[in-house]
Structure formats: structure tokens, C-alpha cells
Design a protein around this motif. Structure first.
Motif, PDB file in Angstrom:
ATOM      1  N   THR A  90      -6.395  -4.348 -11.474  1.00  0.00           N
ATOM      2  CA  THR A  90      -6.287  -3.069 -12.149  1.00  0.00           C
ATOM      3  C   THR A  90      -5.340  -2.164 -11.388  1.00  0.00           C
ATOM      4  OG1 THR A  90      -8.169  -2.107 -10.978  1.00  0.00           O
ATOM      5  CG2 THR A  90      -8.647  -3.210 -13.071  1.00  0.00           C
ATOM      6  N   VAL A  91      -4.682  -1.306 -12.127  1.00  0.00           N
ATOM      7  CA  VAL A  91      -3.820  -0.272 -11.565  1.00  0.00           C
ATOM      8  C   VAL A  91      -4.180   1.000 -12.301  1.00  0.00           C
ATOM      9  CG1 VAL A  91      -1.435   0.517 -11.325  1.00  0.00           C
ATOM     10  CG2 VAL A  91      -1.959  -1.908 -11.126  1.00  0.00           C
ATOM     11  N   SER A  92      -4.271   2.113 -11.590  1.00  0.00           N
ATOM     12  CA  SER A  92      -4.599   3.353 -12.284  1.00  0.00           C
ATOM     13  C   SER A  92      -3.799   4.517 -11.726  1.00  0.00           C
ATOM     14  CB  SER A  92      -6.107   3.653 -12.190  1.00  0.00           C
ATOM     15  OG  SER A  92      -6.473   3.906 -10.851  1.00  0.00           O
ATOM     16  N   VAL A  93      -3.616   5.512 -12.552  1.00  0.00           N
ATOM     17  CA  VAL A  93      -3.038   6.789 -12.161  1.00  0.00           C
ATOM     18  C   VAL A  93      -3.957   7.869 -12.725  1.00  0.00           C
ATOM     19  CG1 VAL A  93      -0.655   5.934 -12.130  1.00  0.00           C
ATOM     20  CG2 VAL A  93      -1.545   7.016 -14.190  1.00  0.00           C
ATOM     21  N   THR A  94      -3.927   9.021 -12.103  1.00  0.00           N
ATOM     22  CA  THR A  94      -4.665  10.170 -12.597  1.00  0.00           C
ATOM     23  C   THR A  94      -3.661  11.251 -12.944  1.00  0.00           C
ATOM     24  OG1 THR A  94      -6.559   9.636 -11.201  1.00  0.00           O
ATOM     25  CG2 THR A  94      -6.432  11.893 -12.048  1.00  0.00           C
ATOM     26  N   ILE A  95      -3.784  11.784 -14.146  1.00  0.00           N
ATOM     27  CA  ILE A  95      -2.860  12.811 -14.606  1.00  0.00           C
ATOM     28  C   ILE A  95      -3.660  14.079 -14.863  1.00  0.00           C
ATOM     29  CG2 ILE A  95      -1.253  13.451 -16.443  1.00  0.00           C
ATOM     30  CD1 ILE A  95      -0.434  10.591 -16.598  1.00  0.00           C
ATOM     31  N   THR A  96      -3.220  15.180 -14.231  1.00  0.00           N
ATOM     32  CA  THR A  96      -3.927  16.445 -14.325  1.00  0.00           C
ATOM     33  C   THR A  96      -2.985  17.530 -14.821  1.00  0.00           C
ATOM     34  OG1 THR A  96      -5.267  15.778 -12.409  1.00  0.00           O
ATOM     35  CG2 THR A  96      -5.327  18.110 -13.031  1.00  0.00           C
ATOM     36  N   ARG A  97      -3.422  18.215 -15.875  1.00  0.00           N
ATOM     37  CA  ARG A  97      -2.602  19.290 -16.432  1.00  0.00           C
ATOM     38  C   ARG A  97      -2.496  20.422 -15.422  1.00  0.00           C
ATOM     39  NH1 ARG A  97      -3.952  23.873 -20.339  1.00  0.00           N
ATOM     40  NH2 ARG A  97      -1.900  24.495 -21.115  1.00  0.00           N
ATOM     41  N   GLY A 132      -2.308   7.768  -6.303  1.00  0.00           N
ATOM     42  CA  GLY A 132      -3.243   7.356  -5.259  1.00  0.00           C
ATOM     43  C   GLY A 132      -2.765   7.833  -3.906  1.00  0.00           C
ATOM     44  N   ASP A 133      -3.598   7.618  -2.902  1.00  0.00           N
ATOM     45  CA  ASP A 133      -3.326   8.150  -1.566  1.00  0.00           C
ATOM     46  C   ASP A 133      -2.054   7.626  -0.918  1.00  0.00           C
ATOM     47  OD1 ASP A 133      -5.601   9.700  -1.690  1.00  0.00           O
ATOM     48  OD2 ASP A 133      -6.860   8.195  -0.711  1.00  0.00           O
ATOM     49  N   ALA A 134      -1.631   6.434  -1.254  1.00  0.00           N
ATOM     50  CA  ALA A 134      -0.502   5.812  -0.563  1.00  0.00           C
ATOM     51  C   ALA A 134       0.867   6.241  -1.105  1.00  0.00           C
ATOM     52  CB  ALA A 134      -0.622   4.296  -0.627  1.00  0.00           C
ATOM     53  N   MET A 135       0.887   7.034  -2.203  1.00  0.00           N
ATOM     54  CA  MET A 135       2.162   7.381  -2.831  1.00  0.00           C
ATOM     55  C   MET A 135       2.240   8.874  -3.136  1.00  0.00           C
ATOM     56  SD  MET A 135       2.615   4.320  -5.552  1.00  0.00           S
ATOM     57  CE  MET A 135       1.214   3.238  -5.434  1.00  0.00           C
ATOM     58  N   PRO A 136       3.444   9.415  -3.126  1.00  0.00           N
ATOM     59  CA  PRO A 136       3.579  10.836  -3.483  1.00  0.00           C
ATOM     60  C   PRO A 136       3.296  11.062  -4.967  1.00  0.00           C
ATOM     61  CG  PRO A 136       5.742   9.858  -3.089  1.00  0.00           C
ATOM     62  CD  PRO A 136       4.716   8.808  -2.758  1.00  0.00           C
TER      63      PRO A 136
END
Length: 148
Positions: free
Chosen positions: A4-11, A22-26
Motif C-alpha cells: 500500500t501507498v498513501s498520501v494525506t491531503i488537507t485543505r 509521510g515523514d520521509a518526504m517533503p
């Protein structure tokens, strides 16, 4: 096997969203173009194009490296065609990708084999192709168009 791969998108405001990988990427700021958004970051269409172009580029490099070949600088330009579907809703109807190798074809061994197989390694493009046409051209450093 299933990964699985996930991203979180916040308005953040209006149509601007913070994309958290995630923590490892800007993080990345995404936005819609005017008139809805301010165009202060890539749009969803830009992100789709980047994913397809990046995946194809990485797959080409991977395939060349299987034969211990270094393509030099690989450049990809992806262009989306936007149109309306039967319900008059905007959709990405197709993607054109132009890949360019950093070396002349004559300097790369087994290039015919690489060109015949590299697209099959591209997870994103093969997934996108189930819903839309993805057209690809590959050229070498001299601008010679190569068969895929």
C-alpha cells in the motif's frame, strides 16, 4: 503480495491543499488554476501527468540498467488532453508522453529489447491506461525517434 501507498491531503484554504507523503518526504502544495483556485501549486491534472511521466522514465532507466546501460539524462514531457464526457463533465481523455534519452541510440546496447518491454514495468501508466489512452514516443539524444 499486496503493498500500500498513501498520501494525506488537507485543505489549507479555498482550493489549496497540502499533500503529505509521510515523514520521509517533503510536503507539496497543490491548487486549482483560476478561476477556482489561485494556481499556486500543481493541479490534480499536473500531478497525474507527473506520475505517468515519472513512472515511464523510471521504467525506462530500470530496463536499460538491466543491461548495464546508462541512458544519461532522461527527459519526459507529458501533455494531457482535456475534454468532456457524455455527461458534459471535464475529463482527462488522453495523455501524450515524449521520452528523450541523453545518449544516441547507437551508444546503447540492447535498446530494441528495452523499448519492447519497459512500458510493462510502469505500474502507474499501465493502471491509467485502463481508463484512458496513453500515447508514448521515445527519442534519443540526437532527436531520432525510436520504436517502442
Amino acid at each position: 503480495m499486496s503493498d500500500t501507498v498513501s498520501v494525506t491531503i488537507t485543505r489549507q484554504q479555498n482550493y489549496q491543499f497540502l499533500v503529505d507523503f509521510g515523514d520521509a518526504m517533503p510536503t507539496l502544495n497543490a491548487d486549482l488554476p483560476a478561476p477556482l483556485g489561485q494556481g499556486e501549486g500543481p493541479s490534480p491534472e499536473h500531478l497525474l501527468l507527473a506520475a505517468v511521466a515519472n513512472c515511464l522514465s523510471a521504467s525506462l532507466v530500470f530496463s536499460l540498467q538491466k543491461y548495464k546501460q546508462d541512458p544519461g539524462t532522461v527527459r519526459a514531457t507529458a501533455t494531457a488532453t482535456i475534454g468532456r464526457n457524455e455527461d458534459k463533465r471535464l475529463r482527462v481523455t488522453g495523455v501524450d508522453v515524449a521520452l528523450s534519452l541523453g545518449k544516441p541510440a547507437a551508444k546503447l546496447e540492447h535498446l530494441d529489447r528495452v523499448l519492447a518491454q519497459f512500458e510493462a514495468f510502469c505500474t502507474v501508466t499501465q493502471s491509467v491506461r485502463t481508463g484512458m489512452d496513453v500515447r508514448l514516443t521515445v527519442s534519443d539524444a540526437t532527436g531520432q525517434r525510436l520504436g517502442a
